[in-house]
Design an enzyme around this catalytic site. Structure first.
Site, PDB file in Angstrom:
ATOM      1  N   ARG A 121       0.844  -1.193   0.000  1.00 49.97           N
ATOM      2  CA  ARG A 121       0.000   0.000   0.000  1.00 49.97           C
ATOM      3  C   ARG A 121       0.875   1.236   0.000  1.00 49.97           C
ATOM      4  O   ARG A 121       1.033   1.904   1.016  1.00 49.97           O
ATOM      5  CB  ARG A 121      -0.882  -0.025   1.226  1.00 49.97           C
ATOM      6  CG  ARG A 121      -1.666  -1.303   1.280  1.00 49.97           C
ATOM      7  CD  ARG A 121      -3.027  -1.051   1.690  1.00 49.97           C
ATOM      8  NE  ARG A 121      -3.899  -1.584   0.686  1.00 49.97           N
ATOM      9  CZ  ARG A 121      -5.189  -1.726   0.844  1.00 49.97           C
ATOM     10  NH1 ARG A 121      -5.755  -1.324   1.931  1.00 49.97           N
ATOM     11  NH2 ARG A 121      -5.918  -2.237  -0.108  1.00 49.97           N
ATOM     12  N   GLN A 126      -0.799   2.421  -6.128  1.00 52.06           N
ATOM     13  CA  GLN A 126      -2.246   2.598  -6.005  1.00 52.06           C
ATOM     14  C   GLN A 126      -3.014   2.144  -7.246  1.00 52.06           C
ATOM     15  O   GLN A 126      -4.047   1.499  -7.138  1.00 52.06           O
ATOM     16  CB  GLN A 126      -2.561   4.067  -5.721  1.00 52.06           C
ATOM     17  CG  GLN A 126      -3.170   4.245  -4.361  1.00 52.06           C
ATOM     18  CD  GLN A 126      -3.176   5.686  -3.902  1.00 52.06           C
ATOM     19  OE1 GLN A 126      -2.676   6.584  -4.572  1.00 52.06           O
ATOM     20  NE2 GLN A 126      -3.761   5.918  -2.747  1.00 52.06           N
ATOM     21  N   ASP A 129      -3.629  -1.707  -7.558  1.00 52.84           N
ATOM     22  CA  ASP A 129      -4.143  -2.373  -6.363  1.00 52.84           C
ATOM     23  C   ASP A 129      -5.493  -3.043  -6.626  1.00 52.84           C
ATOM     24  O   ASP A 129      -6.541  -2.400  -6.598  1.00 52.84           O
ATOM     25  CB  ASP A 129      -4.250  -1.306  -5.258  1.00 52.84           C
ATOM     26  CG  ASP A 129      -4.613  -1.900  -3.919  1.00 52.84           C
ATOM     27  OD1 ASP A 129      -5.012  -3.075  -3.868  1.00 52.84           O
ATOM     28  OD2 ASP A 129      -4.509  -1.178  -2.921  1.00 52.84           O
ATOM     29  N   SER A 132      -8.203  -2.762  -3.746  1.00 51.82           N
ATOM     30  CA  SER A 132      -8.965  -1.511  -3.713  1.00 51.82           C
ATOM     31  C   SER A 132     -10.004  -1.476  -4.819  1.00 51.82           C
ATOM     32  O   SER A 132     -11.157  -1.123  -4.583  1.00 51.82           O
ATOM     33  CB  SER A 132      -8.046  -0.307  -3.891  1.00 51.82           C
ATOM     34  OG  SER A 132      -7.249  -0.140  -2.764  1.00 51.82           O
ATOM     35  N   TYR A 229      -3.589   0.095   7.322  1.00 52.44           N
ATOM     36  CA  TYR A 229      -4.418  -1.004   7.808  1.00 52.44           C
ATOM     37  C   TYR A 229      -4.664  -0.890   9.300  1.00 52.44           C
ATOM     38  O   TYR A 229      -3.869  -0.300  10.037  1.00 52.44           O
ATOM     39  CB  TYR A 229      -3.720  -2.338   7.552  1.00 52.44           C
ATOM     40  CG  TYR A 229      -3.787  -2.814   6.132  1.00 52.44           C
ATOM     41  CD1 TYR A 229      -5.009  -3.076   5.528  1.00 52.44           C
ATOM     42  CD2 TYR A 229      -2.629  -3.030   5.405  1.00 52.44           C
ATOM     43  CE1 TYR A 229      -5.067  -3.542   4.235  1.00 52.44           C
ATOM     44  CE2 TYR A 229      -2.679  -3.496   4.109  1.00 52.44           C
ATOM     45  CZ  TYR A 229      -3.899  -3.752   3.525  1.00 52.44           C
ATOM     46  OH  TYR A 229      -3.949  -4.214   2.250  1.00 52.44           O
TER      47      TYR A 229
HETATM   48  P1  NAD Z   1      -9.465  -3.243   5.110  1.00 54.83           P
HETATM   49  O1  NAD Z   1     -10.260  -3.896   4.042  1.00 54.83           O
HETATM   50  O2  NAD Z   1      -8.259  -3.940   5.627  1.00 54.83           O
HETATM   51  O3  NAD Z   1     -10.418  -2.970   6.368  1.00 54.83           O
HETATM   52  C1  NAD Z   1     -11.631  -2.263   6.216  1.00 54.83           C
HETATM   53  C2  NAD Z   1     -11.793  -1.272   7.337  1.00 54.83           C
HETATM   54  O4  NAD Z   1     -12.121  -1.933   8.552  1.00 54.83           O
HETATM   55  C3  NAD Z   1     -10.555  -0.423   7.641  1.00 54.83           C
HETATM   56  O5  NAD Z   1     -10.884   0.939   7.488  1.00 54.83           O
HETATM   57  C4  NAD Z   1     -10.220  -0.775   9.077  1.00 54.83           C
HETATM   58  O6  NAD Z   1      -9.671   0.321   9.801  1.00 54.83           O
HETATM   59  C5  NAD Z   1     -11.578  -1.176   9.615  1.00 54.83           C
HETATM   60  N1  NAD Z   1     -11.578  -1.936  10.864  1.00 54.83           N
HETATM   61  C6  NAD Z   1     -10.717  -2.912  11.271  1.00 54.83           C
HETATM   62  N2  NAD Z   1     -11.037  -3.346  12.497  1.00 54.83           N
HETATM   63  C7  NAD Z   1     -12.148  -2.656  12.881  1.00 54.83           C
HETATM   64  C8  NAD Z   1     -12.967  -2.659  14.053  1.00 54.83           C
HETATM   65  N3  NAD Z   1     -12.707  -3.454  15.080  1.00 54.83           N
HETATM   66  N4  NAD Z   1     -14.016  -1.815  14.087  1.00 54.83           N
HETATM   67  C9  NAD Z   1     -14.288  -0.985  13.058  1.00 54.83           C
HETATM   68  N5  NAD Z   1     -13.565  -0.935  11.936  1.00 54.83           N
HETATM   69  C10 NAD Z   1     -12.496  -1.755  11.845  1.00 54.83           C
HETATM   70  O7  NAD Z   1      -9.066  -1.769   4.690  1.00 54.83           O
HETATM   71  P2  NAD Z   1      -8.939  -1.150   3.215  1.00 54.83           P
HETATM   72  O8  NAD Z   1     -10.280  -0.867   2.682  1.00 54.83           O
HETATM   73  O9  NAD Z   1      -8.100  -2.034   2.412  1.00 54.83           O
HETATM   74  O10 NAD Z   1      -8.214   0.249   3.449  1.00 54.83           O
HETATM   75  C11 NAD Z   1      -7.557   0.653   4.609  1.00 54.83           C
HETATM   76  C12 NAD Z   1      -6.795   1.963   4.357  1.00 54.83           C
HETATM   77  O11 NAD Z   1      -5.736   1.768   3.427  1.00 54.83           O
HETATM   78  C13 NAD Z   1      -7.621   3.090   3.786  1.00 54.83           C
HETATM   79  O12 NAD Z   1      -7.257   4.261   4.471  1.00 54.83           O
HETATM   80  C14 NAD Z   1      -7.189   3.202   2.364  1.00 54.83           C
HETATM   81  O13 NAD Z   1      -7.321   4.502   1.842  1.00 54.83           O
HETATM   82  C15 NAD Z   1      -5.746   2.796   2.462  1.00 54.83           C
HETATM   83  N6  NAD Z   1      -5.263   2.281   1.167  1.00 54.83           N
HETATM   84  C16 NAD Z   1      -4.082   2.762   0.651  1.00 54.83           C
HETATM   85  C17 NAD Z   1      -3.613   2.279  -0.591  1.00 54.83           C
HETATM   86  C18 NAD Z   1      -2.357   2.783  -1.214  1.00 54.83           C
HETATM   87  O14 NAD Z   1      -1.810   3.769  -0.744  1.00 54.83           O
HETATM   88  N7  NAD Z   1      -1.835   2.134  -2.249  1.00 54.83           N
HETATM   89  C19 NAD Z   1      -4.343   1.298  -1.262  1.00 54.83           C
HETATM   90  C20 NAD Z   1      -5.522   0.827  -0.701  1.00 54.83           C
HETATM   91  C21 NAD Z   1      -5.966   1.337   0.518  1.00 54.83           C
END
Ligand code: NAD
Length: 374
Positions: A121, A126, A129, A132, A229
């Site tokens: 990430r 991005q 990915d 995403s 994460y």
């Molecule tokens: P994910 O699928 O791993 O998890 C989904 C969400 O569940 C996350 O927001 C996490 O904080 C939340 N979560 C975990 N435990 C929880 C709990 N006990 N109660 C409530 N919520 C909980 O996450 P994701 O969708 O893959 O994305 C996470 C972050 O990564 C985002 O901020 C996203 O913007 C970022 N991201 C960055 C890149 C990059 O820079 N290349 C790519 C993808 C995502």
């Protein structure tokens, strides 16, 4: 370089690892693209459209012969890859932890398997990915799936026969899928609230016009944490979160769960006793179903009813939007190949010291080389 595009064989897989647009771009890079006949059928792409974009259409055996790279969505059984040259790249969503035997099979066949779901990430990655791009569509579809079984309308409606009140929709886990679920719920006119453990999401929730519901008395995760994460929360936090959810959930009509912790079972966020406090007719969509579920009683791939509430154990919802999910997935693969494309050799060059290559390369030279598969 010849690039082969496979027709998917995994049960339930509808997507395709290429679309005419990405075929055309690969041809422009100097590649020869061979698409297995019927590969795009379930994603609304015909062989003729692939041909018009510059691909040749052939059998599995013929697309694999002489291929330098093989593109797929779901991991193919290594037994079906006979004839692929040693050293060829196998690029797709290879599910390395659950399909470990197949990874060994790719190594034995001399293939260089690249698991796109292990893309780091980082900003540079991005556009490559797949998690995403597919989560975004799943978040959208989760709300549509809930709306289609919910016996009430989502927006407030004022009619001559009286007023229908807006549906209350609660999103738990505000990553990529959760943000899209909030946006979709808002577009459909629901009254949306959302929660996460990462405090950085509070502003994102507000900017989409939804209400943030956060544990205030115990510290959550500040900023973005490691790679954005979440990690497992303390027992104290979990208790405070359970109390918060108990108070809120009884007033909700639709709940969309997306909370995941990488490498761990999904956190349990809703108990059976909490479901019993919801109004009959309520709908819960658990996008974390395959990782064990955020909701007690979830069954992955099935809909079950508890206390008059429907719990949809959503599994790979992106597959139900095959045309769009294929388009985004294909562009992720193209962006990856393009980023590493070496003009002189007209093939991708994958430096061993590159952060992306190190993260996604599973096999090379007949061996399993990824440290996560130790
Ligand atoms: P994910 O699928 O791993 O998890 C989904 C969400 O569940 C996350 O927001 C996490 O904080 C939340 N979560 C975990 N435990 C929880 C709990 N006990 N109660 C409530 N919520 C909980 O996450 P994701 O969708 O893959 O994305 C996470 C972050 O990564 C985002 O901020 C996203 O913007 C970022 N991201 C960055 C890149 C990059 O820079 N290349 C790519 C993808 C995502």
């Amino acid at each position: 370089m010849k690039i082969a595009v496979l027709k998917e064989t995994a049960p339930g897989e509808t997507r395709c690892a290429a679309i005419p647009e990405t075929v055309k771009k690969l041809v422009e890079l100097g590649a020869e693209v061979a698409v297995e006949s019927g590969a795009g059928a379930q994603a609304s792409v015909t062989d003729a459209e692939f041909e018009a974009a510059g691909a040749t259409i052939a059998s599995r055996k013929d697309v694999l012969g002489g291929a330098g790279a093989i593109l797929c969505v779901s991991a193919p059984d290594p037994a079906t890859l006979a004839g692929a040259p040693a050293g060829a790249l196998l690029v797709g969503s290879l599910d390395p932890l659950r399909q470990r035997e197949w990874i060994d099979g790719y190594a034995a066949a001399g293939l260089q398997a690249l698991a796109m779901e292990w893309m780091p990430r980082i900003t540079r990655a991005q556009s490559m990915d797949i998690l995403s791009s597919q989560s975004n569509l799943a978040g959208y579809k989760a709300v549509i799936a809930a709306a289609s079984v919910y016996g009430r309308a989502l927006p407030m409606m004022m009619t001559a026969a009286g007023t229908i009140s807006a549906t209350k929709l609660f999103v738990m886990g505000v990553g990529v899928a959760g943000l899209q679920a909030i946006a979709t719920g808002r577009r459909l006119g629901a009254q949306v609230s959302a929660t996460d453990v990462r405090s950085a999401t509070r502003e994102q929730i507000q900017s989409l016009g939804a209400k943030p519901i956060f544990v205030e008395n115990v510290a959550g995760i500040e900023g973005e944490g490691s790679g954005g994460y979440a990690t497992e929360m303390s027992p104290e936090y979990q208790k405070a979160q359970a109390e918060l959810v108990s108070g809120h959930i009884a007033k909700q009509d639709i709940v969309i769960n997306t909370a995941l912790i990488p490498g761990k079972p999904a956190p349990r966020l809703i108990s059976d006793a909490q479901i019993a406090t919801m109004r009959p007719g309520g709908v819960i969509v658990d996008l974390a179903a395959e990782a064990g579920g955020n909701v007690e009683g979830t069954v992955a791939g099935e809909s079950v009813e508890r206390h008059g509430v429907t719990i949809i154990g959503a599994s790979n919802l992106a597959r139900s939007l095959a045309a769009d999910s294929s388009a985004l997935f294909s562009r992720n693969l193209f962006n990856f190949l393009n980023a590493f494309w070496d003009k002189d050799s007209a093939a991708p060059l994958l430096p061993a010291d590159d952060e992306i290559v190190q993260a996604i390369r599973l096999t090379e030279g007949g061996k399993v080389v990824n440290e996560r598969l130790g």
